[in-house]
Scaffold this motif. Structure first.
Motif, PDB file in Angstrom:
ATOM      1  N   VAL A 135       0.823  -1.207   0.000  1.00  0.00           N
ATOM      2  CA  VAL A 135       0.000   0.000   0.000  1.00  0.00           C
ATOM      3  C   VAL A 135       0.862   1.264   0.000  1.00  0.00           C
ATOM      4  O   VAL A 135       0.433   2.308  -0.489  1.00  0.00           O
ATOM      5  N   SER A 136       2.084   1.185   0.496  1.00  0.00           N
ATOM      6  CA  SER A 136       2.991   2.338   0.414  1.00  0.00           C
ATOM      7  C   SER A 136       3.241   2.723  -1.038  1.00  0.00           C
ATOM      8  O   SER A 136       3.244   3.909  -1.394  1.00  0.00           O
ATOM      9  N   ARG A 137       3.455   1.722  -1.877  1.00  0.00           N
ATOM     10  CA  ARG A 137       3.658   1.992  -3.301  1.00  0.00           C
ATOM     11  C   ARG A 137       2.404   2.606  -3.915  1.00  0.00           C
ATOM     12  O   ARG A 137       2.498   3.508  -4.759  1.00  0.00           O
ATOM     13  N   ALA A 138       1.227   2.142  -3.485  1.00  0.00           N
ATOM     14  CA  ALA A 138      -0.017   2.701  -3.993  1.00  0.00           C
ATOM     15  C   ALA A 138      -0.128   4.178  -3.648  1.00  0.00           C
ATOM     16  O   ALA A 138      -0.508   5.012  -4.487  1.00  0.00           O
ATOM     17  N   PHE A 139       0.218   4.530  -2.420  1.00  0.00           N
ATOM     18  CA  PHE A 139       0.136   5.937  -2.027  1.00  0.00           C
ATOM     19  C   PHE A 139       1.185   6.781  -2.759  1.00  0.00           C
ATOM     20  O   PHE A 139       0.939   7.952  -3.076  1.00  0.00           O
ATOM     21  N   ARG A 140       2.346   6.197  -3.043  1.00  0.00           N
ATOM     22  CA  ARG A 140       3.343   6.927  -3.828  1.00  0.00           C
ATOM     23  C   ARG A 140       2.840   7.176  -5.249  1.00  0.00           C
ATOM     24  O   ARG A 140       3.127   8.226  -5.842  1.00  0.00           O
ATOM     25  N   GLU A 141       2.095   6.217  -5.795  1.00  0.00           N
ATOM     26  CA  GLU A 141       1.510   6.412  -7.118  1.00  0.00           C
ATOM     27  C   GLU A 141       0.486   7.549  -7.098  1.00  0.00           C
ATOM     28  O   GLU A 141       0.408   8.353  -8.020  1.00  0.00           O
ATOM     29  N   MET A 142      -0.318   7.600  -6.047  1.00  0.00           N
ATOM     30  CA  MET A 142      -1.268   8.707  -5.925  1.00  0.00           C
ATOM     31  C   MET A 142      -0.530  10.044  -5.875  1.00  0.00           C
ATOM     32  O   MET A 142      -0.923  11.014  -6.538  1.00  0.00           O
ATOM     33  N   ALA A 143       0.529  10.090  -5.081  1.00  0.00           N
ATOM     34  CA  ALA A 143       1.320  11.318  -4.990  1.00  0.00           C
ATOM     35  C   ALA A 143       1.914  11.684  -6.349  1.00  0.00           C
ATOM     36  O   ALA A 143       1.988  12.868  -6.707  1.00  0.00           O
ATOM     37  N   ARG A 144       2.309  10.688  -7.118  1.00  0.00           N
ATOM     38  CA  ARG A 144       2.917  10.941  -8.426  1.00  0.00           C
ATOM     39  C   ARG A 144       1.935  11.580  -9.395  1.00  0.00           C
ATOM     40  O   ARG A 144       2.288  12.512 -10.134  1.00  0.00           O
ATOM     41  N   VAL A 145       0.687  11.094  -9.417  1.00  0.00           N
ATOM     42  CA  VAL A 145      -0.257  11.553 -10.439  1.00  0.00           C
ATOM     43  C   VAL A 145      -0.986  12.829 -10.042  1.00  0.00           C
ATOM     44  O   VAL A 145      -1.613  13.471 -10.895  1.00  0.00           O
ATOM     45  N   LEU A 146      -0.908  13.238  -8.778  1.00  0.00           N
ATOM     46  CA  LEU A 146      -1.592  14.449  -8.355  1.00  0.00           C
ATOM     47  C   LEU A 146      -0.779  15.700  -8.709  1.00  0.00           C
ATOM     48  O   LEU A 146       0.442  15.716  -8.596  1.00  0.00           O
ATOM     49  N   LYS A 147      -1.480  16.729  -9.115  1.00  0.00           N
ATOM     50  CA  LYS A 147      -0.853  18.029  -9.297  1.00  0.00           C
ATOM     51  C   LYS A 147      -0.496  18.602  -7.922  1.00  0.00           C
ATOM     52  O   LYS A 147      -1.063  18.191  -6.912  1.00  0.00           O
TER      53      LYS A 147
END
Length: 213
Positions: A135-147
């Motif tokens: 889930v850490s990787r999932a949250f990093r992906e969210m951070a990546r795609v957000l402006k």
């Protein structure tokens, strides 16, 4: 394995990755049960007309229309799901929105989002993190795609409530809310609030976070 255990294992599998006729039936049931938290998650995004938003792991698709309404006119909604059955159903239900260019439906999961860096003003994902090992990787992906300043709304049921459900013994990863919040922060997102949906000891949690401006 008992008949009951086999049924619960199959139900858990469908909740995590709906497939076929049974998956469509489960998705319709989830749309009814999840309507209130999904609508609250859409509201918590604060999304505005003209913005780019996403529903990650949209399942039965109950969150897609509220997001479309929220960003209209001129906005765009990305629907991402791992299950082809759910993507097929959404393509049929929202064929006009797909054709008009206001909605894009793509295969993908939380740990590998099919979206460019810094492309979203907001995203929601509800009842999905139970099925993610990293889930850490999932949250990093969210951070990546957000402006910068973009908002993520992560919805999950109360852990004590979930633990007592018979089907969650089969592959669900149930984490304390405090642990989930720390993982959100560890991904570089700014945690804003834990917004309850409903009242009582087992209220649904909307964990609202923001990408640093």
């Amino acid at each position: 394995m008992s008949v009951r255990d086999a049924f619960m294992r199959g139900l858990a599998r469908q909740l995590g990755h709906p497939a076929g006729l049974r998956g469509r039936v489960v998705a319709r049931s989830l749309n009814k049960g999840n309507l209130a938290p999904v609508l609250a998650a859409v509201e918590a995004t604060g999304a505005l007309p003209g913005q780019q938003v996403a529903d990650i792991g949209f399942g039965g698709g109950v969150g897609l229309q509220p997001l479309l309404d929220r960003v209209s006119p001129g906005g765009h909604v990305h629907g991402v799901d791992i299950a082809e059955t759910m993507l097929d159903a959404a393509r049929k239900r929202y064929s006009s929105e797909v054709a008009s260019g206001s909605l894009t439906l793509e295969a993908g999961d939380l740990t590998a989002l099919p979206l460019p860096d810094h492309s979203l003003d907001a995203l929601i994902t509800t009842n999905t993190i139970y099925f993610v090992e990293d889930v850490s990787r999932a949250f990093r992906e969210m951070a990546r795609v957000l402006k910068p300043g973009g908002r993520a709304v992560i919805g999950c049921a109360d852990p004590d409530f979930m633990t007592n459900l018979p089907f969650t013994q089969h592959g669900f990863r149930i984490r304390p809310i405090t642990e989930v919040v720390e993982l959100i922060r560890g991904a570089g997102l700014t945690f804003l609030e834990d917004r309850p949906v409903d009242h009582g000891n087992h209220a649904f949690h909307l964990l609202v976070a923001e990408s640093p401006a």
